[in-house]
Write a protein that holds these residues in place. Structure first.
Motif, PDB file in Angstrom:
ATOM      1  N   GLU A  56      -6.136  -6.709   0.617  1.00  0.00           N
ATOM      2  CA  GLU A  56      -5.664  -6.604   1.994  1.00  0.00           C
ATOM      3  C   GLU A  56      -6.822  -6.930   2.920  1.00  0.00           C
ATOM      4  O   GLU A  56      -7.977  -6.611   2.609  1.00  0.00           O
ATOM      5  N   GLU A  72       0.718 -12.652   1.924  1.00  0.00           N
ATOM      6  CA  GLU A  72       1.724 -12.287   2.910  1.00  0.00           C
ATOM      7  C   GLU A  72       1.015 -12.054   4.235  1.00  0.00           C
ATOM      8  O   GLU A  72       0.080 -11.260   4.318  1.00  0.00           O
ATOM      9  N   TYR A  73       1.477 -12.756   5.271  1.00  0.00           N
ATOM     10  CA  TYR A  73       0.827 -12.721   6.581  1.00  0.00           C
ATOM     11  C   TYR A  73       1.502 -11.683   7.472  1.00  0.00           C
ATOM     12  O   TYR A  73       2.715 -11.648   7.581  1.00  0.00           O
ATOM     13  N   HIS A  74       0.670 -10.833   8.092  1.00  0.00           N
ATOM     14  CA  HIS A  74       1.200  -9.757   8.928  1.00  0.00           C
ATOM     15  C   HIS A  74       0.804  -9.904  10.401  1.00  0.00           C
ATOM     16  O   HIS A  74       1.577  -9.548  11.277  1.00  0.00           O
ATOM     17  N   PHE A 130      -8.063  -6.437   6.852  1.00  0.00           N
ATOM     18  CA  PHE A 130      -7.831  -5.653   8.067  1.00  0.00           C
ATOM     19  C   PHE A 130      -8.727  -6.131   9.198  1.00  0.00           C
ATOM     20  O   PHE A 130      -9.863  -6.547   8.978  1.00  0.00           O
ATOM     21  N   CYS A 145     -10.499  -6.014   1.582  1.00  0.00           N
ATOM     22  CA  CYS A 145     -10.326  -4.864   0.700  1.00  0.00           C
ATOM     23  C   CYS A 145      -9.720  -5.335  -0.609  1.00  0.00           C
ATOM     24  O   CYS A 145      -8.765  -6.115  -0.616  1.00  0.00           O
ATOM     25  N   TYR A 155      -7.240 -17.657   3.949  1.00  0.00           N
ATOM     26  CA  TYR A 155      -7.126 -16.305   3.408  1.00  0.00           C
ATOM     27  C   TYR A 155      -7.336 -16.296   1.886  1.00  0.00           C
ATOM     28  O   TYR A 155      -7.844 -15.319   1.341  1.00  0.00           O
ATOM     29  N   ALA A 185      -5.032  -6.276  -6.135  1.00  0.00           N
ATOM     30  CA  ALA A 185      -4.363  -6.149  -4.843  1.00  0.00           C
ATOM     31  C   ALA A 185      -5.433  -6.355  -3.781  1.00  0.00           C
ATOM     32  O   ALA A 185      -6.552  -5.829  -3.909  1.00  0.00           O
ATOM     33  N   LEU A 203      -3.431  -4.374   9.737  1.00  0.00           N
ATOM     34  CA  LEU A 203      -3.300  -5.168   8.525  1.00  0.00           C
ATOM     35  C   LEU A 203      -2.998  -6.604   8.921  1.00  0.00           C
ATOM     36  O   LEU A 203      -1.999  -6.879   9.592  1.00  0.00           O
ATOM     37  N   ARG A 212      -5.491   2.036   3.344  1.00  0.00           N
ATOM     38  CA  ARG A 212      -6.812   1.407   3.335  1.00  0.00           C
ATOM     39  C   ARG A 212      -7.802   2.181   2.460  1.00  0.00           C
ATOM     40  O   ARG A 212      -8.647   1.597   1.793  1.00  0.00           O
ATOM     41  N   GLU A 235      -1.981 -10.717  -3.686  1.00  0.00           N
ATOM     42  CA  GLU A 235      -2.199 -10.384  -5.078  1.00  0.00           C
ATOM     43  C   GLU A 235      -2.808 -11.600  -5.771  1.00  0.00           C
ATOM     44  O   GLU A 235      -2.418 -12.735  -5.501  1.00  0.00           O
ATOM     45  N   SER A 270      -1.937  -9.362   3.287  1.00  0.00           N
ATOM     46  CA  SER A 270      -1.979  -8.687   1.995  1.00  0.00           C
ATOM     47  C   SER A 270      -1.682  -9.723   0.920  1.00  0.00           C
ATOM     48  O   SER A 270      -1.100 -10.773   1.197  1.00  0.00           O
TER      49      SER A 270
END
Length: 144
Positions: A98, A68-70, A100, A82, A30, A96, A105, A3, A110, A108
């Motif tokens: 992300e 990408e889902y976390h 939070f 971020c 997102y 990039a 996280l 981070r 791109e 994330s």
């Protein structure tokens, strides 16, 4: 990515209209959050979009977007968006991103933008002023 590797962190509270029937942020939102983060990035480097580029005869077009889902985010949670520049090519800039929730996280991704002539809509070199602003903000150089 850690981070602390991000030069820009922008807080955002999840609004009611952004959650789906499952009570979590709808996946497509997102990309909206990424767009907000990029807008704040341009503002932070002193090149507010779109006028900061338009006055130099440039514009940026999204070439690639990945997400990408976390973990899920929910209504009224405070998120941190971020963003950082990962690479600057001849005519492209790769970000990039992300998201939070606290230390968790959530997402994330791109975004790759191509600099272009706004009238002809053909790729053009990243303007020197923009490259210099990113290098100064990020505190590091980017090889082309």
């Amino acid at each position: 990515m850690a981070r602390g590797d991000f030069r820009l962190v922008h807080p955002l509270r999840v609004r009611w209209a952004e959650v789906d029937r499952q009570g979590i942020v709808f996946n497509g939102n997102y990309l909206l959050y990424f767009d907000i983060a990029i807008t704040e990035y341009w503002r932070a480097i002193g090149c507010p979009y779109p006028e900061g580029l338009a006055e130099h005869g440039s514009d940026l077009f999204v070439r690639k977007a990945t997400v990408e889902y976390h973990a899920p985010a929910h209504y009224d949670e405070l998120l941190d968006l971020c963003v950082r520049v990962e690479a600057i090519g001849r005519s492209s800039i790769r970000f990039a991103l992300e998201v939070f929730r606290g230390e968790t996280l959530v997402v994330s991704g791109e975004l790759v933008y191509v600099n272009a002539d706004p009238v002809a809509r053909v790729s053009a070199p990243v303007p020197a002023f923009l490259r210099q602003a990113v290098v100064a903000f990020e505190g590091r150089d980017f090889e082309t």
